[in-house]
Design a protein around this motif. Sequence first.
Motif, short mmCIF file in Angstrom:
data_model
loop_
_atom_site.label_atom_id
_atom_site.label_comp_id
_atom_site.label_asym_id
_atom_site.label_seq_id
_atom_site.Cartn_x
_atom_site.Cartn_y
_atom_site.Cartn_z
N PHE A 115 0.84 -1.19 0.00
CA PHE A 115 0.00 0.00 0.00
C PHE A 115 0.87 1.24 0.00
N GLN A 116 0.48 2.24 -0.78
CA GLN A 116 1.02 3.59 -0.65
C GLN A 116 -0.14 4.46 -0.19
N GLU A 117 -0.12 4.88 1.06
CA GLU A 117 -1.24 5.62 1.62
C GLU A 117 -1.10 7.11 1.31
N TYR A 118 -2.25 7.77 1.07
CA TYR A 118 -2.29 9.19 0.73
C TYR A 118 -3.02 9.98 1.81
N PHE A 119 -2.47 11.17 2.10
CA PHE A 119 -3.05 12.06 3.11
C PHE A 119 -3.17 13.48 2.56
N ILE A 120 -4.17 14.20 3.04
CA ILE A 120 -4.21 15.66 2.89
C ILE A 120 -3.63 16.22 4.16
N GLY A 121 -2.66 17.14 4.05
CA GLY A 121 -2.02 17.69 5.23
C GLY A 121 -2.06 19.22 5.24
N TRP A 122 -1.95 19.78 6.44
CA TRP A 122 -1.95 21.23 6.63
C TRP A 122 -0.76 21.60 7.49
N CYS A 123 -0.03 22.65 7.09
CA CYS A 123 1.15 23.07 7.85
C CYS A 123 1.26 24.58 7.85
N ASP A 124 2.10 25.09 8.73
CA ASP A 124 2.48 26.49 8.66
C ASP A 124 3.30 26.70 7.39
N THR A 125 3.32 27.92 6.87
CA THR A 125 4.16 28.19 5.71
C THR A 125 5.61 27.84 6.06
N PRO A 126 6.25 26.95 5.28
CA PRO A 126 7.61 26.50 5.63
C PRO A 126 8.59 27.68 5.74
N THR A 127 9.37 27.67 6.80
CA THR A 127 10.39 28.70 7.00
C THR A 127 11.79 28.09 7.04
N ASP A 128 11.88 26.80 7.37
CA ASP A 128 13.17 26.13 7.43
C ASP A 128 13.48 25.45 6.10
N LYS A 129 14.75 25.26 5.82
CA LYS A 129 15.15 24.55 4.61
C LYS A 129 14.99 23.04 4.82
N PRO A 130 14.59 22.32 3.77
CA PRO A 130 14.51 20.86 3.89
C PRO A 130 15.89 20.27 4.14
N TYR A 131 15.94 19.16 4.87
CA TYR A 131 17.25 18.60 5.23
C TYR A 131 17.38 17.12 4.86
N GLY A 132 16.41 16.57 4.14
CA GLY A 132 16.52 15.18 3.72
C GLY A 132 17.70 14.96 2.80
N GLU A 133 18.33 13.80 2.90
CA GLU A 133 19.55 13.52 2.13
C GLU A 133 19.30 13.57 0.62
N GLU A 134 18.12 13.18 0.18
CA GLU A 134 17.84 13.11 -1.26
C GLU A 134 17.11 14.35 -1.77
N VAL A 135 16.90 15.34 -0.90
CA VAL A 135 16.09 16.51 -1.26
C VAL A 135 16.98 17.63 -1.80
N LEU A 136 16.59 18.16 -2.96
CA LEU A 136 17.32 19.27 -3.56
C LEU A 136 16.71 20.62 -3.22
N ASP A 137 15.37 20.67 -3.12
CA ASP A 137 14.70 21.95 -2.91
C ASP A 137 13.24 21.70 -2.55
N SER A 138 12.57 22.74 -2.09
CA SER A 138 11.13 22.69 -1.87
C SER A 138 10.55 24.06 -2.22
N LYS A 139 9.25 24.11 -2.49
CA LYS A 139 8.61 25.38 -2.81
C LYS A 139 7.13 25.30 -2.53
N VAL A 140 6.51 26.48 -2.43
CA VAL A 140 5.06 26.58 -2.27
C VAL A 140 4.50 27.17 -3.55
N VAL A 141 3.53 26.50 -4.15
CA VAL A 141 2.91 26.95 -5.40
C VAL A 141 1.51 27.45 -5.10
N GLY A 142 1.23 28.70 -5.46
CA GLY A 142 -0.11 29.23 -5.31
C GLY A 142 -1.09 28.47 -6.19
#
Length: 220
Positions: free
Chosen positions: A132-159
């Motif tokens: 199974f690959q489970e799917y969720f709808i999530g809510w968060c504060d607007t991200p202020t910290d940089k992602p730190y995952g080893e495989e992560v290059l970047d993140s962004k918020v799209v209007g």
Amino acid sequence: MTILNKSINPYGEPEAALMGSWPWGATWELYTGGTRPSGASTTSAICLLFCESGLVLTKTIKGGWEFTGGRCEMFKKDDFEHAYETIVREVSEESGAKLLWFKEVGAKVIYNPPGKVCINSESGLPFPSIGFQEYFIGWCDTPTDKPYGEEVLDSKVVGLADIGHELFSELHEPEELIILINYFTANTFKNGNYLPEALKAFWASNEHYFIQLSEVYNYG
């Protein structure tokens, strides 16, 4: 990825909302809500993550923008961390955001090719034949910290007003976004189930964008 079918059973019987296959021979079925076949282990979890500014996306070394989430950590054969734990961990690693609220909205059932053993590259252990690959709808504060995952290059918020053909062409399996958002709108938002007030206000003010997406991509 090959899309094989898109249909909703008119009689309400358990039936996949979307079906497809991957080049290495695995096939999959996307189910909304809690409807799904039994007898499989949850091997990964994905979060369609929103904040007041829009949809939060992450970019990893695999290439392309995608939803936050990933594999459940595998401790030993058929022993995975819970999907809830995976979502909290992955959202933090891949977006730098703190997850405030989330709700399951569906699952993808993955059938690995008969006779082919698929190995988890992180643990070295084999994946189950059905996962199974489970799917969720999530809510968060607007991200202020940089992602730190080893495989992560970047993140962004799209209007939401900026979600169009160009972004969809970059996303992996964008049809799932529309199907799961439609399910959430009809079964959680519309039914008045408990939601954080900020998420409720966000959804109400942006619902017209979700409707436009469904109309453009024919997943209404």
